[in-house]
Structure formats: structure tokens, C-alpha cells
Design a protein around this motif. Sequence first.
Motif, short mmCIF file in Angstrom:
data_model
loop_
_atom_site.label_atom_id
_atom_site.label_comp_id
_atom_site.label_asym_id
_atom_site.label_seq_id
_atom_site.Cartn_x
_atom_site.Cartn_y
_atom_site.Cartn_z
N GLU A 183 -24.74 29.72 29.39
CA GLU A 183 -24.67 28.27 29.27
C GLU A 183 -25.38 27.60 30.44
O GLU A 183 -26.05 26.56 30.26
CB GLU A 183 -23.21 27.83 29.21
N LEU A 184 -25.27 28.15 31.64
CA LEU A 184 -25.97 27.57 32.79
C LEU A 184 -27.48 27.60 32.59
O LEU A 184 -28.19 26.64 32.91
CB LEU A 184 -25.58 28.32 34.06
N VAL A 185 -27.99 28.71 32.07
CA VAL A 185 -29.43 28.82 31.80
C VAL A 185 -29.86 27.79 30.77
O VAL A 185 -30.90 27.13 30.91
CB VAL A 185 -29.78 30.25 31.33
N ALA A 186 -29.04 27.62 29.72
CA ALA A 186 -29.36 26.65 28.67
C ALA A 186 -29.35 25.23 29.23
O ALA A 186 -30.22 24.41 28.88
CB ALA A 186 -28.36 26.78 27.52
N GLN A 187 -28.37 24.92 30.12
CA GLN A 187 -28.31 23.59 30.72
C GLN A 187 -29.57 23.33 31.56
O GLN A 187 -30.13 22.23 31.53
CB GLN A 187 -27.06 23.46 31.59
N THR A 188 -30.01 24.32 32.32
CA THR A 188 -31.21 24.18 33.14
C THR A 188 -32.45 23.93 32.28
O THR A 188 -33.29 23.07 32.60
CB THR A 188 -31.41 25.43 34.00
N ALA A 189 -32.54 24.67 31.17
CA ALA A 189 -33.68 24.50 30.28
C ALA A 189 -33.71 23.10 29.66
O ALA A 189 -34.77 22.46 29.57
CB ALA A 189 -33.63 25.55 29.18
N ARG A 190 -32.54 22.60 29.27
CA ARG A 190 -32.47 21.25 28.68
C ARG A 190 -32.84 20.19 29.73
O ARG A 190 -33.53 19.22 29.41
CB ARG A 190 -31.06 20.99 28.14
N ALA A 191 -32.40 20.39 30.96
CA ALA A 191 -32.73 19.43 32.02
C ALA A 191 -34.23 19.40 32.29
O ALA A 191 -34.84 18.34 32.45
CB ALA A 191 -31.97 19.79 33.28
N ARG A 192 -34.87 20.59 32.30
CA ARG A 192 -36.34 20.64 32.53
C ARG A 192 -37.10 20.00 31.39
O ARG A 192 -38.11 19.32 31.61
CB ARG A 192 -36.74 22.10 32.72
N ALA A 193 -36.59 20.21 30.15
CA ALA A 193 -37.26 19.61 29.00
C ALA A 193 -37.19 18.09 29.05
O ALA A 193 -38.17 17.40 28.76
CB ALA A 193 -36.62 20.15 27.71
N LEU A 194 -36.03 17.58 29.45
CA LEU A 194 -35.88 16.12 29.56
C LEU A 194 -36.78 15.58 30.66
O LEU A 194 -37.38 14.51 30.54
CB LEU A 194 -34.41 15.77 29.87
#
Length: 366
Positions: A351-362
Amino acid sequence: MANSQFTHGQPPRIGILLVNLGTPDAPTPAAVRRYLAEFLSDRRVVEIPPMLWKLILHGIILRTRPAKSAKKYASIWTPDGSPLMVWTQRQAQYLRGSLGERLKGQGLPPDLVQVEVGMRYGNPSIASALAKLKAARCDRILLLPMYPQYAASTTATACDAVFKALMQDRSMPALRTIASWHDDPAYIKALAARVNGFWKQHGRPDKLIMSFHGVPKFTLTKGDPYHCLCHKTARLLARELGLTDGQWQLTFQSRFGRAEWLQPYTDATLQALPAQGIKRVHVVCPGFPSDCLETLEEIAIEGKETFLHAGGQSYDYIPALNDHPALIQMLTDLAINHMQGWWQAPPDTTELVAQTARARALGATA
């Protein structure tokens, strides 16, 4: 306070420290003397100039008062020990179980939250309770003083002791404190449930006395909010019980010394009521979640003698909430509300990896 050895890879826990006033280890003059020496040496409790007070304390009070107080403690002592200790430990036990059930319901480990009892004076000490929480890997600690109404001589000095105990600790936990819960709706309802339950069994009195622990009047003029908090608790309880102004009265007990304390005084009120036509009285102590010397001896025994000797016909003390289910539920909710941000389970690595990816995409689309 000894430092616990830091270890990597072990999940941390949350600690709750229930703090109460304290009690002698035994109802003996020697044990009471040790307890009073610690209690009455606290500058938050006695604000007389230190040199003068030291002469009075060691020259007079600790020579005469322990034997008298020991007899009073002996009159309310139980086979399991001091009532205050018994009830506070039981509250901690039930709070521990209630929180465990709540944790399980949210899919969290039931032992995520540890609960320990520390006494401001006497044993178990606050320092020893904190050491247990640290040993249990608690890196976040919630201080819950068992004083519904804040006062510098109770809640503040409990905080002082916690901060002092942690001063020598290299690995400091995150710390939160609860200052007051005098107007918590669940607390008021719990008090009302206790009173109504008593009335269902014993009938209603001519007047309900709400007796709070007293403090010197100068504390009010110096800015201590205790007096106002007591009045708010009393008003809310009277409203919850549906009482009119003439059916209840707030008083303050436990005067010490010659200075003026908050009024009206409980003993003087009980002395005067029979002459006013009030013959049947019940007394409740909304500032004491646990029965102790001040409720069981001063109010239940001495108060009764005062009222009946003055011409009263019937007198009853309504027990403190102690282990009442409504109190345990209220403490559970109170603790959870003050652990916001600590309570939720941490996300796993995926979940932490997914949160980081979503933040970079935004960030890339901004």
C-alpha cells in the motif's frame, strides 16, 4: 526511569497510563506517614512558602496526623487492599478488555493498546508504570488522569510526574494528555445512571448533595478553572436527572488548615439542612470515579453522623461509578477519541508503494 533497550523490527504499541491520586500501602501510621510526606511535599498541593511549610509538615503534621488517618483508612480498608487501588486497577483491567474487543472488531491486534496504572503518590509509581509501557514497546503514550475536573493540584501535578519520569529517557515516546472530561456527555449520563439506579432501589431524597473535593479559594483567583468545571458538571448532571434548583446543591469537602476554601462546605451544609426542613438527603461525589477515603469515610461515615446528629432522619451516600459498565464504555470512547491518528493500523509495504506512485502521478499532471 531506566531506558529500555531499543530493538529493530518489532511492531510498536500504544500505551494508556491511568493516573490516580494514590494511597498508603497499608492502614498503619508508618505507611500513612510515608504517603503523607510525599503527598504534602508537592508544591502543587500545598502552596505555602517552602521553608515555613517544611517546619509545619515535619514538626507538627507528620507527628500527629498519621495515627488519626490510619484509623480512618482502617475503617474502609478491604481484604484486597485500599478501595482506591482496587477500583482503579479494576477500571484498568476492564478498559484493557474493552479496547481489545474494539481492536478485534477493526481487524487490529487486541494487544495493540496496553493499559497500566500509576499513582501520583505511593505505589505503583508513575515511573514504574511508564517503565512497563516502555518495556511493552509502547512508543505512543496517552496520559489519562482519573480526575474529571482539571485542577493544578491533581491533573497538573500528574503531568509533572510523567514529564519528570521521562526526562532521563533517551528514547522518548510520543505523549498526549487529557486535561479534563468534566462535561463529557457519556460521563454525565453514566453519573445519572448511577443516581437513578440508586433512587430506583431507595427512593428519592428531599435534596441531592453533589460534593466535590475542595481546594483553597485563592486557586480560583489565580486562574485555576476547577471551581467552574465542578459547577458545570453539577449543572449538567442536575439537568440530566431533571432536577429543579431546590432539589440539589453543590458543595465542597475536605478542608485543610485555616485558609478559606471553596464554598459552600459540605459538612456545614449537612449541619444546616435539617433546620431548613430537609430531613432526607443523598450525597453523590461527581469528582471521584473511584471510591476512596474521601467518599467512604468522610462522606459515607462522617457526613452521615453530622447530618443525623443535626436532626436529619435519613442519609445515604451514592457510590462512585467504580466499575460501572457505563464508565468503562465512556473511558473507552474517551481514549479512542484522544488516540486519533494512533489508532489506525499502518498500511503494509504494498500500500505504501501504491500511495507513492499515486502521489508521483498527481505531481506529474499538476
